[in-house]
Design an enzyme around this catalytic site. Structure first.
Site, mmCIF file in Angstrom:
data_model
loop_
_atom_site.group_PDB
_atom_site.id
_atom_site.type_symbol
_atom_site.label_atom_id
_atom_site.label_comp_id
_atom_site.label_asym_id
_atom_site.label_seq_id
_atom_site.Cartn_x
_atom_site.Cartn_y
_atom_site.Cartn_z
ATOM 1 N N GLU A 238 6.359 -27.664 10.716
ATOM 2 C CA GLU A 238 7.058 -26.384 10.765
ATOM 3 C C GLU A 238 6.538 -25.447 9.676
ATOM 4 O O GLU A 238 5.900 -25.899 8.715
ATOM 5 C CB GLU A 238 8.562 -26.599 10.599
ATOM 6 N N LYS B 126 6.290 -23.147 6.370
ATOM 7 C CA LYS B 126 6.909 -23.093 5.048
ATOM 8 C C LYS B 126 7.161 -21.622 4.727
ATOM 9 O O LYS B 126 6.241 -20.874 4.398
ATOM 10 C CB LYS B 126 6.016 -23.732 3.981
ATOM 11 N N GLU C 211 15.967 -20.949 4.069
ATOM 12 C CA GLU C 211 15.329 -19.926 3.245
ATOM 13 C C GLU C 211 15.887 -18.547 3.588
ATOM 14 O O GLU C 211 16.026 -18.199 4.766
ATOM 15 C CB GLU C 211 13.810 -19.899 3.487
ATOM 16 N N CYS D 208 -10.231 20.043 -0.905
ATOM 17 C CA CYS D 208 -10.767 18.997 -0.032
ATOM 18 C C CYS D 208 -11.939 18.291 -0.723
ATOM 19 O O CYS D 208 -12.913 18.942 -1.118
ATOM 20 C CB CYS D 208 -11.224 19.600 1.292
ATOM 21 N N CYS E 215 -15.371 19.100 1.445
ATOM 22 C CA CYS E 215 -16.018 20.414 1.567
ATOM 23 C C CYS E 215 -15.510 21.440 0.558
ATOM 24 O O CYS E 215 -16.032 22.557 0.500
ATOM 25 C CB CYS E 215 -15.840 20.949 2.987
ATOM 26 N N CYS F 79 -14.448 19.807 9.170
ATOM 27 C CA CYS F 79 -14.803 19.275 7.851
ATOM 28 C C CYS F 79 -15.690 18.041 7.998
ATOM 29 O O CYS F 79 -16.581 17.822 7.196
ATOM 30 C CB CYS F 79 -13.539 18.931 7.070
#
Length: 707
Positions: A125, A127, A182, A426, A429, A448
């Site tokens: 199973e 963990k 858990e 930017c 550019c 761009c």
């Protein structure tokens, strides 16, 4: 087990302690880390570093047994540093670990020697990466939650009752017992928790386990955060009646968990990594491999696989040590989460002008590969997480997923960390930046990054223009022949022959490929536009729903929301994007590019009462209303179709393509080496067909799929 063994090689290396001074320092470091880990989740070490340190301590103690410190973490229950004043009726032990197939086989052989017979059946199973708690039920009513603590006694966290999904207030039967399991945060719960926490002025949790630990112990918060429970065991309490006690002690572990699930407690049974019983160690190794491969798809964290002797008689014969049962072991998986340092942030511009931040990290080994970069979503996300240059950060990686930063490890800050500077123009550019949305964008948009935008449009899954790679696109852009991808359809033979390395044959082939691209279905053309918020699958849905580009452009946000998967925000974005792309679309129409979707008809008029339920004729196919997953290698007439073309085929035949198997999956098309998806479909009872049967089912749509 080749891949798993190889990937754990680095993980199994222990810290080397040269002398008694190094040993004492290591013990002190481990004790402090464990105390923080089990008390608040805020350890100074990640799991992998802690495991290596403890293995180094163990190695030193084996070589120097007369120097073992009373503070050593070896020989103690995990969490032994945590305080607690509620006694456990039965010690709440931790698990010993193995890190390779060889170590697993050695452990299994030693267990069989101990009990004097082969283990008849094993339970395998996941963990789960959470906090162990004991939930006590009295006559079916949940009355108390207790942490593991030092194994003998734990902390009372009953104030968390009602916030943990999977722990019902009342069981299906009025029994008295204790369920152990858990408590963790799923990925979605973790994101919601950090959103709520930062909104109330708190630092974000570093990872889901940290979040669960802090939340489980928190009292009187202004906000509520949910967690999830997964049961992994149960035992009787002193007040349990004889019948109930027998149900809990005499059953195989697998049967016990079925009983617990029937009572209404959440277990891992409905997950992709559901517990399974096997009969051989080879079967265990195969399941370990399967669970490890499924790890990236899980909506919650696991850090290993637990192997248990399933039969009660075998468990009883094996017994338990002072810190761990002898009948169970944890096979630890390679770490997918590490702590490293954030060195800086790069700002990259995508093909649509989106300015995306990328974290530059001190290189760290995670899951078998060295990670030096991680994704950051946007400036708002950086601000929300309060990330700073120089921060220790928790970095997460699973499988092929791009590494991401979960959060800064705030308790490790020294005061030398610096704010992350955001760009004022930017980076590509130098133009202005549109900061009106969370994802910043260059005001020039696609212009761009023209080369990237045109290359994307010409790509295989869009217009599929053979011979038009990035190098050729750069050449066309630099020559001034292409200002957007509509210009491709206006190129002349003379213009192309004037370019370097363009002879008559290559020119004619490219022009022929461009001409062929004009006939691509609307879904491909729409995808080539690169509308933000859409991709290949969404482009197909939009094209099938509206049938023509004219109808798409005429749709308002309300009409777009009738397309599966489009919500309020995305609908508004698509409308805005189409308005921005209007001139480009007009030019595509002028050059003769197809703007219709084969087999689809427009929806009914939106003003009609049943408009919301309108469907295109193209959906009334053999897969109408079905969710279809394709996996494995296709054969026969489907062999040459790419995965994207297979998804197109599914959707043209009326279905909805999906990449993962779930309760909603109607059909799995399983080719060669279908693997875990086929296995999951079999568990769910999903209909499974092979490539040939599927090809017969959608035969009327095959020609269009290759378009």
């Amino acid at each position: 087990m080749r891949d798993m063994t190889t990937s754990t090689a680095a993980h199994t290396a222990a810290a080397v302690l040269a002398d008694s001074t190094a040993y004492a320092e290591a013990v002190g470091t481990a004790a402090k880390a464990a105390a923080a880990y089990y008390a608040t989740g805020e350890s100074s070490l990640d799991d992998d570093a802690y495991d290596r340190l403890v293995r180094g301590i163990e190695a030193y103690e084996q070589a120097h047994p007369d120097e073992v410190s009373a503070e050593s973490p070896t020989g103690k229950v995990a969490g032994g540093a945590a305080v607690g004043d509620v006694p456990h009726t039965v010690p709440m032990l931790s698990l010993d670990n193995v890190f390779s197939a060889e170590q697993l086989r050695t452990w299994a052989a030693s267990l069989e020697r101990r009990i004097g017979r082969p283990v008849e059946r094993w339970s395998v199973e996941p963990k789960l990466d959470g906090l162990a708690i004991a939930a006590r039920y009295e006559e079916g009513r949940l009355t108390r939650l207790i942490t593991r603590g030092d194994g003998s006694a734990g902390e009372d966290v009953s104030h968390a009752i009602g916030t943990v999904i999977g722990l019902p207030d009342h069981l299906a039967e009025p029994v008295t017992l204790e369920v152990r399991g858990e408590v963790l945060m799923t990925n979605d719960q973790f994101e919601q928790a950090n959103t709520a926490r930062t909104a109330h002025g708190g630092a974000p949790f570093a990872n889901p386990r940290n979040g669960a630990a802090g939340t489980l112990r928190a009292k009187d918060r202004e906000y509520r955060v949910e967690m999830t429970f997964f049961g992994y065991g149960a035992l009787p309490l002193p007040d349990s009646d004889t019948a109930c006690a027998g149900q809990l002690t005499d059953r195989p572990h697998s049967g016990l968990m079925e009983y617990v699930a029937d009572l209404g407690v959440h277990t891992a049974a409905a997950t992709l990594v559901a517990p399974r019983t096997v009969t051989t160690v080879e079967d265990i190794e195969a399941r370990v491999e399967e669970i490890g491969a499924l790890r990236p798809q899980l909506p919650f964290g696991i850090d290993g696989i637990v192997i248990k002797a399933d039969l009660a008689a075998d468990r009883s014969a094996a017994g338990s040590g002072s810190r761990a049962p002898r009948w169970a072991i944890a096979y630890k998986l390679p770490a997918v989460e590490k702590v490293t340092t954030l060195l800086g942030v790069e700002w990259n511009v995508g093909r649509t002008g989106i300015i995306a931040p990328r974290a530059v990290l001190a290189p760290v080994e995670i899951d078998g590969s060295t990670v030096g970069y991680a994704t950051l979503h946007n400036p708002a996300d950086i601000t929300r997480r309060d990330l700073r240059i120089g921060d220790h950060v928790m970095v997460y990686k699973a499988g092929d997923i791009i590494p991401r930063i979960e959060a800064p490890v705030a308790h490790l800050r020294t005061g030398d960390e610096k704010p992350i500077p955001f760009p004022e123009a930017c980076p590509q550019c130098g133009s202005e930046i549109d900061t009106s949305e969370q994802r910043w964008r260059c005001v020039r948009g696609r212009n761009c990054r023209l080369v990237a935008s045109v290359s994307y449009a010409a790509g295989r899954d869009q217009l599929d223009i053979e011979g038009l790679g990035v190098t050729r696109v750069v050449q066309l852009v630099e020559a001034g022949l292409v200002g957007d991808f509509a210009d491709l359809f206006a190129l002349t033979r003379e213009q192309l022959l004037g370019l370097d390395r363009m002879g008559e044959t290559s020119t004619d082939n490219l022009l022929a490929a461009i001409e062929t691209a004009k006939a691509r279905p609307l879904s491909r053309v729409f995808c080539a536009l690169g509308v933000r918020g859409t991709g290949r699958s969404m482009s197909r849905r939009i094209a099938r729903h509206f049938a023509t580009m004219e109808h798409i452009r005429a749709a308002d946000a309300e009409a777009l929301q009738r397309v599966d998967g489009i919500g309020v925000e995305k609908a508004a974005l698509v409308v805005a994007e189409l308005a921005e792309l209007g001139t480009l679309i007009d030019r595509l129409v002028e050059t003769g590019v197809n703007m219709t979707e084969p087999g689809a008809t427009p929806p009914a008029d939106a003003s009609e009462k049943d408009a919301a339920d309108a469907v295109v004729a193209g959906n009334a196919g053999p897969l109408d209303g079905m969710t279809v997953v394709v996996t494995g290698a296709m054969t026969g007439v489907l062999e040459k179709l790419s995965r994207n073309q297979m998804n197109e085929l599914v959707e043209r035949a009326g279905g909805k393509s999906s990449s993962s198997v779930s309760q909603r999956t109607s059909l799995l098309v399983a080719g060669e080496n279908a693997g875990s998806k086929r296995e999951k479909a079999e568990q769910l009872g999903t209909r499974i067909v092979g490539p040939d049967e599927f090809a017969e089912l959608v035969a009327d749509f095959l020609d269009r799929a290759a378009a």
